[in-house]
Design a protein around this motif. Structure first.
Motif, PDB file in Angstrom:
ATOM      1  N   GLU A  18      -2.599  -2.845   6.138  1.00  0.00           N
ATOM      2  CA  GLU A  18      -3.256  -1.866   5.284  1.00  0.00           C
ATOM      3  C   GLU A  18      -4.404  -1.216   6.032  1.00  0.00           C
ATOM      4  O   GLU A  18      -5.015  -1.821   6.905  1.00  0.00           O
ATOM      5  CB  GLU A  18      -3.743  -2.490   3.982  1.00  0.00           C
ATOM      6  N   VAL A  19      -4.662   0.025   5.668  1.00  0.00           N
ATOM      7  CA  VAL A  19      -5.759   0.779   6.272  1.00  0.00           C
ATOM      8  C   VAL A  19      -6.279   1.765   5.230  1.00  0.00           C
ATOM      9  O   VAL A  19      -5.525   2.229   4.379  1.00  0.00           O
ATOM     10  CB  VAL A  19      -5.298   1.493   7.571  1.00  0.00           C
ATOM     11  N   GLY A  20      -7.566   2.052   5.291  1.00  0.00           N
ATOM     12  CA  GLY A  20      -8.179   2.982   4.354  1.00  0.00           C
ATOM     13  C   GLY A  20      -8.620   2.288   3.084  1.00  0.00           C
ATOM     14  O   GLY A  20      -8.423   1.090   2.896  1.00  0.00           O
ATOM     15  N   SER A  21      -9.239   3.080   2.219  1.00  0.00           N
ATOM     16  CA  SER A  21      -9.679   2.560   0.926  1.00  0.00           C
ATOM     17  C   SER A  21      -9.917   3.733  -0.008  1.00  0.00           C
ATOM     18  O   SER A  21     -10.116   4.863   0.431  1.00  0.00           O
ATOM     19  CB  SER A  21     -10.960   1.737   1.076  1.00  0.00           C
ATOM     20  N   GLY A  22      -9.905   3.436  -1.281  1.00  0.00           N
ATOM     21  CA  GLY A  22     -10.154   4.480  -2.262  1.00  0.00           C
ATOM     22  C   GLY A  22      -9.088   5.553  -2.232  1.00  0.00           C
ATOM     23  O   GLY A  22      -8.088   5.452  -1.528  1.00  0.00           O
ATOM     24  N   GLY A  23      -9.312   6.579  -2.983  1.00  0.00           N
ATOM     25  CA  GLY A  23      -8.350   7.672  -3.023  1.00  0.00           C
ATOM     26  C   GLY A  23      -7.000   7.218  -3.540  1.00  0.00           C
ATOM     27  O   GLY A  23      -6.865   6.193  -4.195  1.00  0.00           O
ATOM     28  N   LEU A  46      -2.492   8.818   8.300  1.00  0.00           N
ATOM     29  CA  LEU A  46      -2.284   8.980   6.864  1.00  0.00           C
ATOM     30  C   LEU A  46      -3.533   8.577   6.084  1.00  0.00           C
ATOM     31  O   LEU A  46      -3.914   9.245   5.121  1.00  0.00           O
ATOM     32  CB  LEU A  46      -1.076   8.166   6.406  1.00  0.00           C
ATOM     33  N   ALA A  47      -4.192   7.512   6.507  1.00  0.00           N
ATOM     34  CA  ALA A  47      -5.415   7.071   5.827  1.00  0.00           C
ATOM     35  C   ALA A  47      -6.543   8.079   6.025  1.00  0.00           C
ATOM     36  O   ALA A  47      -7.328   8.325   5.112  1.00  0.00           O
ATOM     37  CB  ALA A  47      -5.830   5.695   6.330  1.00  0.00           C
ATOM     38  N   GLU A  48      -6.621   8.668   7.203  1.00  0.00           N
ATOM     39  CA  GLU A  48      -7.653   9.672   7.466  1.00  0.00           C
ATOM     40  C   GLU A  48      -7.485  10.895   6.579  1.00  0.00           C
ATOM     41  O   GLU A  48      -8.450  11.596   6.290  1.00  0.00           O
ATOM     42  CB  GLU A  48      -7.637  10.077   8.939  1.00  0.00           C
ATOM     43  N   ALA A  49      -6.262  11.144   6.143  1.00  0.00           N
ATOM     44  CA  ALA A  49      -6.002  12.258   5.232  1.00  0.00           C
ATOM     45  C   ALA A  49      -6.531  11.948   3.834  1.00  0.00           C
ATOM     46  O   ALA A  49      -6.542  12.819   2.976  1.00  0.00           O
ATOM     47  CB  ALA A  49      -4.509  12.563   5.184  1.00  0.00           C
ATOM     48  N   GLY A  50      -6.970  10.711   3.629  1.00  0.00           N
ATOM     49  CA  GLY A  50      -7.600  10.331   2.369  1.00  0.00           C
ATOM     50  C   GLY A  50      -6.765   9.370   1.562  1.00  0.00           C
ATOM     51  O   GLY A  50      -5.787   9.767   0.942  1.00  0.00           O
ATOM     52  N   GLY A  51      -7.130   8.115   1.605  1.00  0.00           N
ATOM     53  CA  GLY A  51      -6.422   7.158   0.776  1.00  0.00           C
ATOM     54  C   GLY A  51      -6.284   5.796   1.404  1.00  0.00           C
ATOM     55  O   GLY A  51      -6.850   5.493   2.446  1.00  0.00           O
ATOM     56  N   TRP A  52      -5.521   5.002   0.723  1.00  0.00           N
ATOM     57  CA  TRP A  52      -5.257   3.623   1.103  1.00  0.00           C
ATOM     58  C   TRP A  52      -3.774   3.536   1.425  1.00  0.00           C
ATOM     59  O   TRP A  52      -2.928   3.888   0.596  1.00  0.00           O
ATOM     60  CB  TRP A  52      -5.625   2.716  -0.066  1.00  0.00           C
ATOM     61  N   VAL A  53      -3.437   3.101   2.625  1.00  0.00           N
ATOM     62  CA  VAL A  53      -2.052   3.058   3.084  1.00  0.00           C
ATOM     63  C   VAL A  53      -1.653   1.601   3.281  1.00  0.00           C
ATOM     64  O   VAL A  53      -2.355   0.836   3.948  1.00  0.00           O
ATOM     65  CB  VAL A  53      -1.874   3.845   4.402  1.00  0.00           C
ATOM     66  N   VAL A  54      -0.519   1.225   2.698  1.00  0.00           N
ATOM     67  CA  VAL A  54      -0.025  -0.150   2.761  1.00  0.00           C
ATOM     68  C   VAL A  54       1.427  -0.140   3.229  1.00  0.00           C
ATOM     69  O   VAL A  54       2.234   0.655   2.744  1.00  0.00           O
ATOM     70  CB  VAL A  54      -0.100  -0.831   1.375  1.00  0.00           C
ATOM     71  N   ALA A  55       1.742  -1.029   4.173  1.00  0.00           N
ATOM     72  CA  ALA A  55       3.119  -1.199   4.637  1.00  0.00           C
ATOM     73  C   ALA A  55       3.440  -2.693   4.640  1.00  0.00           C
ATOM     74  O   ALA A  55       2.870  -3.444   5.434  1.00  0.00           O
ATOM     75  CB  ALA A  55       3.296  -0.615   6.034  1.00  0.00           C
TER      76      ALA A  55
END
Length: 65
Positions: A18-23, A46-55
């Motif tokens: 996972e990377v990012g948070s919020g959004g 994808l996270a830099e575009a705004g959000g939390w990314v999970v794989a």
């Protein structure tokens, strides 16, 4: 990027990156012979575009059991 192992009970575990948070959340799901590593090159962008990314590694794939 962080990797976590989640206990889902009965000795079963799911491993996720996972990377990012919020959004908004974005769940990346691999195909039959794939794994979470298939998305490693794309998750940061994808996270830099705004959000939390999970794989996750689905059960029986990669590091999930």
């Amino acid at each position: 990027m962080a990797t976590r192992v989640i206990d889902i009970g009965d000795g079963e575990h799911v491993t996720i990156d996972e990377v990012g948070s919020g959004g908004r959340g974005l769940l990346l799901v691999h195909g039959f012979t794939g794994g979470r590593v298939d998305f490693a090159d794309h998750m940061e962008a994808l996270a830099e575009a705004g959000g939390w990314v999970v794989a996750p590694d689905l059960r029986g794939h990669g590091d999930s059991w």
